[in-house]
Structure formats: structure tokens, C-alpha cells
Design an enzyme around this catalytic site. Structure first.
Site, PDB file in Angstrom:
ATOM      1  N   GLU A   1      12.172 -14.323  86.937  1.00 40.30           N
ATOM      2  CA  GLU A   1      11.055 -13.839  86.113  1.00 40.30           C
ATOM      3  C   GLU A   1      10.542 -14.946  85.187  1.00 40.30           C
ATOM      4  O   GLU A   1      11.195 -15.975  85.007  1.00 40.30           O
ATOM      5  CB  GLU A   1      11.480 -12.617  85.297  1.00 40.30           C
TER       6      GLU A   1
ATOM      7  N   LYS B   1      20.916  -5.457  76.662  1.00 39.19           N
ATOM      8  CA  LYS B   1      21.028  -5.882  75.272  1.00 39.19           C
ATOM      9  C   LYS B   1      21.147  -4.669  74.370  1.00 39.19           C
ATOM     10  O   LYS B   1      20.501  -3.646  74.607  1.00 39.19           O
ATOM     11  CB  LYS B   1      19.782  -6.667  74.905  1.00 39.19           C
TER      12      LYS B   1
HETATM   13  N1  PSU Z   1      15.368  -7.852  77.409  1.00 41.96           N
HETATM   14  C1  PSU Z   1      16.016  -9.010  77.182  1.00 41.96           C
HETATM   15  N2  PSU Z   1      15.382 -10.171  77.435  1.00 41.96           N
HETATM   16  C2  PSU Z   1      14.099 -10.209  77.907  1.00 41.96           C
HETATM   17  C3  PSU Z   1      13.432  -8.982  78.145  1.00 41.96           C
HETATM   18  C4  PSU Z   1      14.102  -7.845  77.885  1.00 41.96           C
HETATM   19  O1  PSU Z   1      17.167  -8.990  76.781  1.00 41.96           O
HETATM   20  O2  PSU Z   1      13.547 -11.293  78.116  1.00 41.96           O
HETATM   21  C5  PSU Z   1      12.048  -9.013  78.706  1.00 41.96           C
HETATM   22  C6  PSU Z   1      12.125  -8.886  80.232  1.00 41.96           C
HETATM   23  O3  PSU Z   1      11.061  -9.617  80.818  1.00 41.96           O
HETATM   24  C7  PSU Z   1      11.927  -7.399  80.446  1.00 41.96           C
HETATM   25  C8  PSU Z   1      10.936  -7.075  79.346  1.00 41.96           C
HETATM   26  O4  PSU Z   1      11.431  -7.070  81.718  1.00 41.96           O
HETATM   27  O5  PSU Z   1      11.332  -7.869  78.245  1.00 41.96           O
HETATM   28  C9  PSU Z   1      10.936  -5.607  79.009  1.00 41.96           C
HETATM   29  O6  PSU Z   1       9.876  -5.335  78.151  1.00 41.96           O
HETATM   30  P1  PSU Z   1       9.514  -3.779  77.827  1.00 41.96           P
HETATM   31  O7  PSU Z   1      10.689  -3.287  77.039  1.00 41.96           O
HETATM   32  O8  PSU Z   1       8.263  -3.879  77.004  1.00 41.96           O
HETATM   33  O9  PSU Z   1       9.327  -3.105  79.129  1.00 41.96           O
END
Ligand code: PSU
Ligand code: MN
Length: 302
Positions: A25, A159
Site C-alpha cells: 500500500e 493498532k
Molecule cells: N492503521 C495503521 N497504519 C496505517 C493505517 C491504519 O496502523 O497506515 C492506514 C492504512 O492505509 C489503512 C487506513 O488502510 O489507514 C485506514 O483508514 P480508515 O480508518 O480511515 O479507513
């Protein structure tokens, strides 16, 4: 072939030859780490995948195309430029039709990987069910996408900015097997523990490859989440993280941070308050995930 898909020739050749390819990603590059460590890490992660016998394909949206496999200049641009979009599925048609630069989340990277025929994807941490989701309904599209797109996702667990228990429940509801590699406990990104047992455990890349093969042969579409614990010795103590997370959540509430801005806000806040320590851990675990992802891809294609 989808007109919006642009596959790098090296990746195209590997796919045509039936060689293992691992998707990566780009949100982690544009929004997850500071420059220049982000670009440096992205290149190192690609090198780890090559060394393990697979071809890396970092995914992003540039010039109106879903790009599968990026040049060094494209990586550099994503890591350095300001205004790079964080592209979840909801943003895809806008960013593509407006020809904007976009870094792809787990959900979007998975979708593009599947369009290209890639089965294994490596990331750091996935999005999930946020703490307080019972009132905000903030659930990442990463989870719904994993429920329908058949790509294996290797991450260091979830996380603890998220509600890990609710995230595991949601994964179960969506029929997404959660396999922890080499231990019984489900890991939580910076820590090898989370307080939750892992639903499943496997101890070899071949075991994971067999599970993937069996799931998809059964016609059970959707992802498998492979949780790979951070290497021992690289962990950040959980109590220390929790303190910073609590502070980050308070700041987010005070500043009325909502929607897609929540995750980047929390990540940035925590990175700024833990400085070198969390960044170092982040780099270590993504490389560790890249190695496992490549090994799984190699076993899957064997
Ligand atoms: N959680 C992490 N590191 C990240 C992300 C999430 O620990 O880099 C990033 C990833 O790209 C994940 C996105 O797909 O955030 C999720 O965002 P949202 O919660 O807005 O869907
Ligand atoms: Mn969200």
C-alpha cells in the site's frame, strides 16, 4: 483489461509467468511516515520482497490510473509532495477522474491488487472498528473490503487506537479468518500481545498458503488476515502506547476530527509524541511483514 489499470512491465511479466507478486500500500508512505524515512523504507521493503523470491508491486493512484508497481520517482513523489490524497474506496472515482495523486489505503490497495490478479498484500496495520464506534459508527472500509475481496493481508495485527475486541468480532462476522503467525496471542502492532487470543494460529508459510488455497477453492471469497507479531526487542511498551493513545483521542475529540481524517490524525499525533521509538518499530515491523508476505506468496504459487 480495465482501462484505469496500469501495471508496471516487470509486474506484468511476473504475473504472466505465474511468479509470486506481493502488493504494497502507499498510504503508509504518504501519510504514515515522515520524509525521507518513508521513501527509504518503501524501497527497503521492496528489496526484502525481492530477496525472498517475489516481485513487489507498490500500488497508488497517479494521473488518472491505478498504478501497480511504481518507479523510484513515483515513490519519491508520493513521499514528498503535499496534498497527496488518502484514497479509500469512497474516494477512488473522484481522485481518478480528477487525475489527482492518491495514496491507497488497505481497502483500495486490495481492490486494485485483485483487479491485477495479485493474491498477497503486505501492510503495517489495517483500519478497523474505532473506539467509540457504538456512537460514531466509525468502521474502516478495510473491513468490509476484506469481507469480499480475495487477497491475503499480512499485517502486524491491529493498532490499539482501535477497539481490538470489536474489530475481531467484525472480522468474524464478515467471514475473514484471522491467523496469527507463530504464536497464540493476537498482536497489536507495537506489541506482540493485545490481551486477545488469536482466533487461529499457523507456524509456516506453507500452512498459510494451504489455508488460502483451500478457502478460495471452496468458493469462499474474501480476505484472510495474517497477523505477524512485531519482532521481540522492537516492541513499544503497551502502557506507554496507551498513554499516548488516550491523549491522541482527547485531542481528536477537542478538535472535532471526523471521518477519514481520524486515523491519520491519531497516527500523526502518536508518531509526534513517541518520535524515534514508534517510527523505528514501524519500520522494523513492515520489513518483517514483507518477508513473511513474500514467503507466503512463494509457497502459494508453488
Ligand atoms: N492503521 C495503521 N497504519 C496505517 C493505517 C491504519 O496502523 O497506515 C492506514 C492504512 O492505509 C489503512 C487506513 O488502510 O489507514 C485506514 O483508514 P480508515 O480508518 O480511515 O479507513
Ligand atoms: Mn473511519
Amino acid at each position: 483489461m480495465n482501462p484505469y489499470l496500469e501495471i508496471h512491465p516487470e509486474v506484468q511479466q511476473a504475473l504472466a509467468a505465474g511468479m509470486p507478486v506481493v502488493a504494497l500500500e502507499s498510504t503508509i508512505i504518504a501519510h504514515g511516515m515522515p520524509y525521507p524515512q518513508n521513501v527509504q523504507t518503501a524501497l527497503e521493503v521492496e528489496a526484502v520482497i525481492r530477496k525472498a523470491g517475489a516481485i513487489p508491486a507498490t500500488i497508488a493512484i497517479l494521473d488518472g490510473k491505478c498504478r501497480v508497481g511504481l518507479t523510484k520517482q513515483q515513490l519519491e513523489h508520493l513521499g514528498k509532495a503535499t496534498g497527496v490524497w488518502k484514497v479509500s474506496l469512497v474516494d477512488m472515482p473522484y481522485v481518478i477522474s480528477q487525475k489527482l495523486a492518491g495514496a491507497t489505503t488497505v481497502a483500495t490497495t486490495m481492490r486494485i491488487a485483485a483487479m491485477a490478479g495479485i493474491r498477497v498484500f503486505v501492510t503495517g496495520g489495517i483500519g478497523g472498528v474505532h473506539r467509540g464506534a457504538e456512537t460514531t459508527m466509525d468502521i474502516s472500509a478495510d473491513l468490509t473490503e476484506m469481507g469480499q475481496t480475495s487477497v491475503a493481508v499480512v499485517s502486524a495485527g491491529v493498532k490499539s487506537i482501535l477497539d481490538i475486541g470489536l474489530t475481531l468480532e467484525y472480522l468474524e462476522t464478515k467471514g475473514i479468518p484471522v491467523v496469527t503467525y507463530g504464536q497464540d496471542a493476537f498482536p497489536s502492532f507495537y506489541s506482540r500481545q493485545s490481551g486477545f487470543p488469536s482466533p487461529l494460529r499457523l507456524d509456516s508459510p506453507q500452512g498459510v498458503a494451504n489455508l488460502l488455497h483451500t478457502k478460495w477453492e471452496l468458493g469462499l471469497e474474501g480476505a484472510v488476515l495474517i497477523a505477524n507479531p512485531i519482532p521481540a526487542g522492537q516492541e513499544v511498551p503497551a502502557e506507554e502506547m496507551e498513554r499516548h493513545i488516550q491523549e491522541a483521542l482527547r485531542a481528536a475529540a477537542q478538535q472535532h476530527i471526523r471521518g477519514k481524517a481520524v486515523t491519520p490524525f491519531l497516527l500523526k499525533f502518536i508518531a509526534a509524541h513517541t518520535q524515534g521509538e514508534s517510527l523505528e518499530a514501524n519500520i522494523a515491523l513492515i520489513k518483517n511483514n514483507a518477508k513473511l508476505g513474500a514467503e507466503i506468496a512463494v509457497a502459494y504459487f508453488r
